[in-house]
Write an enzyme that holds these catalytic residues in place. Structure first.
Site, PDB file in Angstrom:
ATOM      1  N   GLU A  76       0.813  -1.415   0.136  1.00 35.68           N
ATOM      2  CA  GLU A  76      -0.113  -0.060  -0.064  1.00 35.68           C
ATOM      3  C   GLU A  76       0.874   1.131   0.054  1.00 35.68           C
ATOM      4  O   GLU A  76       0.514   2.236  -0.565  1.00 35.68           O
ATOM      5  CB  GLU A  76      -0.872   0.055   1.199  1.00 35.68           C
ATOM      6  CG  GLU A  76      -1.966  -0.948   1.269  1.00 35.68           C
ATOM      7  CD  GLU A  76      -2.848  -0.958  -0.062  1.00 35.68           C
ATOM      8  OE1 GLU A  76      -3.113   0.127  -0.606  1.00 35.68           O
ATOM      9  OE2 GLU A  76      -3.416  -1.912  -0.628  1.00 35.68           O
ATOM     10  N   HIS A 117      -2.003  -1.791 -10.805  1.00 38.23           N
ATOM     11  CA  HIS A 117      -1.102  -2.969 -10.629  1.00 38.23           C
ATOM     12  C   HIS A 117      -0.698  -3.562 -11.881  1.00 38.23           C
ATOM     13  O   HIS A 117      -1.150  -3.318 -13.024  1.00 38.23           O
ATOM     14  CB  HIS A 117      -2.065  -3.959  -9.831  1.00 38.23           C
ATOM     15  CG  HIS A 117      -2.620  -3.408  -8.503  1.00 38.23           C
ATOM     16  ND1 HIS A 117      -3.887  -2.682  -8.686  1.00 38.23           N
ATOM     17  CD2 HIS A 117      -2.214  -3.330  -7.319  1.00 38.23           C
ATOM     18  CE1 HIS A 117      -4.094  -2.471  -7.202  1.00 38.23           C
ATOM     19  NE2 HIS A 117      -2.930  -2.578  -6.439  1.00 38.23           N
TER      20      HIS A 117
END
Length: 673
Positions: free
Chosen positions: A250, A354
């Site tokens: 994160e 991602h």
């Protein structure tokens, strides 16, 4: 002592009467549902004007020598946690994640002090030519970074003008700021709406993070937040490690791996890679509500995609910045690859933010992770370098075996086409076609680091045409083939062997989960459940088993239905691969050699003879010196063990019911007494 044939058959009859067929019940196996990372990036309307910072006077020297400095501030919600959970956050999880990236990254423009800009009402403010001061329209409002109210001492002064841009004045003085750091991280532990989002009734979000302010010279993020969902904080060691891994992931979203930051990337000379407007900023993507990047950063590439219904066109989005292109071409050994493919599923916060799961499987910056050991590779560090904000230490990068050296086809073709090519060429493929069900049959993961199961499932409805990768699957009605795919949907529904977790059967608490990675000694089953005589530890890898396993004692037979692969120690010695089962070494002389195992192992209920087999891989898969492979064949039958004379042993047991039975009725006139 001699035993007549009639006595021998009588003994076998008695043993067969108490013969058991054992397998772990399905309930003892735990499979967590798919956890998808949804990065909650800030909308453009949420971001104040970039702040101007006091730079370090020794800019070039510091950039070359000093690590990134991150200062952490904890929200009061951290103090509301139990003492044990509070210590997990403040003493382990957050410090470990921060120190991990401080050890790997340096910033291009280190600063002496950070003061954050105030948030303005409706995020409306005025700027004067040649003046970096932000003047809020009408008034300053509460300045938040995520869920964290930024302390006044961290803020610039409050400057306002009326709604016409006149009558400008300073309402509040600037605070002291945060000195000696390159990034300010605000950490909270609040149960937010994001924490309550669920899939299948299970909480899905563990933690999330994003940047909240950028500096004005290079647009680098200088402040960010992370919220750790309180219900996700567990005191189990396995869960603590998992939470730490999540937080590392994160934080990279806050540092730069975010669709809200790509448009601000700069080249190695500090020039913007996306054209700026009159306001000095990239244009806004009205659909995503973030700044729109140029095709120097992400390009759209169409690909011909072979699936069940023929050849379709698949639209892919690839990161094409210089170092990323260099690293992804090296990884796949594909000199013509356009760039590194980004995730195209999962919606906002997963797509674009991602790496594509299908081709980068256990890279830590894919959108979902199903391994105890995700890896941060040179590819991810290359993206951070290509932002123009960081200098990564590539010596700290971790290796990704998935797809390594696999060629252009692996990175650009559908898994259906790759699986069909593998059948024709008789080469192995990392994809699989065995239904997951209850995992009675296990397999080795592609890197041999773990036992796993093929995550192929049948969904309740047809999956999109572009992801239908099978014409037929054993045990699936042809009418349902359109419903077949990987349970990991982000992998374009391409099935692969996936790690899983057991509940119980280990040395610890019966409800504690244990994984299937071979290197982790905590994953070892207890003695009573270790029917395949597996070994876990740093020298252990996954090897294929030749069939089901059986255990025999003098009075019982256990037949285990779950088999397929197991963890065993190995060594490369004497030009051969050697597999070690218990403390016996078996040399592998050719690929697919079946090594018979018959070894006695003690347990809480006495000695048991374990019978099964292990299959040798190619020596070159594990060892660098394979000079003796194929020269000599050892069948290893001299290593077989047995339980000895069970009748003789049993005569010494006063309470042995079997011997009592034989004494009572004799055995064809033969007396044991």
């Amino acid at each position: 002592m001699q035993v007549s044939k009639r006595t021998s058959s009588y003994l076998v009859l008695i043993l067969n009467i108490i013969n058991l067929s054992w397998s772990l019940p399905a309930a003892s196996q735990h499979r967590p549902q798919e956890k998808v990372c949804r990065h909650y990036f800030p909308l453009e309307s949420d971001l104040p004007h970039p702040v101007m910072l006091e730079e370090s006077s020794g800019r070039h020297k510091r950039a070359a020598e000093d690590p990134m400095r991150i200062k952490v501030f904890y929200h009061s919600s951290i103090g509301d946690l139990s003492r044990e959970k509070r210590n997990i956050i403040k003493r382990r999880v957050v410090p470990d994640a921060v120190e991990y990236w401080e050890d790997i990254l340096k910033v291009v423009n280190p600063v002496e002090k950070i003061r954050l800009n105030r948030k303005c009402e409706d995020n409306q403010y005025f700027l004067s030519p040649g003046d970096t001061t932000q003047y809020c329209k009408n008034r300053c409002v509460e300045t938040l970074c995520g869920e964290f109210k930024v302390p006044r001492d961290h803020l610039e002064g409050c400057h306002t003008c009326d709604n016409t841009g006149r009558n400008c004045k300073q309402e509040e003085e600037a605070g002291e700021g945060v000195s000696g750091v390159d990034f300010v991280l605000y950490v909270s532990a609040l149960t937010t709406p994001q924490c309550l989002e669920a899939v299948g009734g299970e909480a899905e979000t563990v933690a999330y993070a994003a940047h909240c302010q950028q500096e004005g010279k290079l647009d680098r993020p200088v402040a960010g937040h992370t919220n750790i969902c309180p219900e996700a904080i567990s005191t189990a060691e396995r869960d603590i490690r998992s939470l730490g891994s999540t937080l590392k992931h994160e934080l990279l979203h806050a540092f730069g791996f975010s669709s809200s930051l790509f448009a601000f990337f700069r080249d190695k000379n500090g020039r913007p890679m996306t054209e700026r407007g009159d306001d000095g900023k990239p244009p806004i993507n009205s659909q995503l509500q973030v700044r729109q990047w140029s095709d120097r950063i992400i390009k759209t590439v169409p690909r011909r995609w072979n699936v069940r219904k023929g050849t379709l066109e698949k639209t892919t989005h690839v990161m094409v910045t210089p170092r990323v292109v260099e690293e992804v071409r090296r990884h796949f050994n594909c000199p013509t690859l356009e760039g590194a493919e980004l995730e195209d599923q999962g919606g906002d916060g997963t797509a674009f933010t991602h790496w594509e799961k299908r081709i980068f499987q256990n890279e830590a910056m894919t959108g979902t992770v199903h391994t105890q050991k995700p890896v941060y590779t040179r590819l991810t560090l290359a993206l951070l370098e290509d932002s123009g904000w960081y200098i990564p230490d590539y010596s700290k990068a971790q290796e990704l075996s998935w797809g390594r050296g696999a060629g252009c086809d692996f990175a650009t073709k559908s898994c259906k086409e790759l699986m069909e090519q593998a059948v024709i060429s008789e080469r192995p493929t990392p994809f699989c076609n065995s239904r997951m069900q209850n995992a009675e049959k296990t397999f080795c993961t592609e890197d041999r680091e773990s036992v796993g199961s093929c995550n192929l499932v049948v969904f309740g409805q047809d999956i999109p045409d572009i992801y239908q990768n099978f014409d037929a699957v054993d045990g699936v009605d042809r009418r349902d083939i359109g419903k077949v795919g990987s349970s990991v949907t982000l992998a374009d529904f391409c099935p692969y062997v996936q790690e899983f977790s057991w509940r119980g059967g280990g040395a610890g608490d019966e409800d504690e989960q244990r994984g299937t990675r071979c290197e982790n000694i905590d994953n070892a089953p207890d003695g009573d459940n270790n029917y395949a005589i597996e070994s876990f530890g740093r020298q252990s890898k996954c090897f294929k088993q030749g069939g089901s396993w059986e255990q025999k004692s003098c009075t019982m037979i256990k037949q285990w239905t779950r088999f397929g692969s197991g963890c065993y120690n190995y060594q490369c010695q004497g030009g051969l691969l050697n597999i070690i089962v218990r403390d016996v070494t078996y040399s592998c002389h050719h690929r697919n050699q079946k090594i018979p195992i018959e070894l006695v192992q003690g347990s809480s209920s006495g000695d048991w003879l374990h019978t099964g087999s292990v299959i040798c891989p190619a020596c070159s898969d594990m060892c660098s010196d394979c000079s003796r492979e194929g020269r000599l064949l050892d069948d290893h039958y001299d290593k077989r063990e047995n339980l000895g004379d069970c009748l003789l042993q049993a005569e010494d047991e006063d309470d042995n019911l079997l011997i009592g039975f034989l004494k009572e009725f004799g055995a064809g006139g033969f007396s044991l007494g």
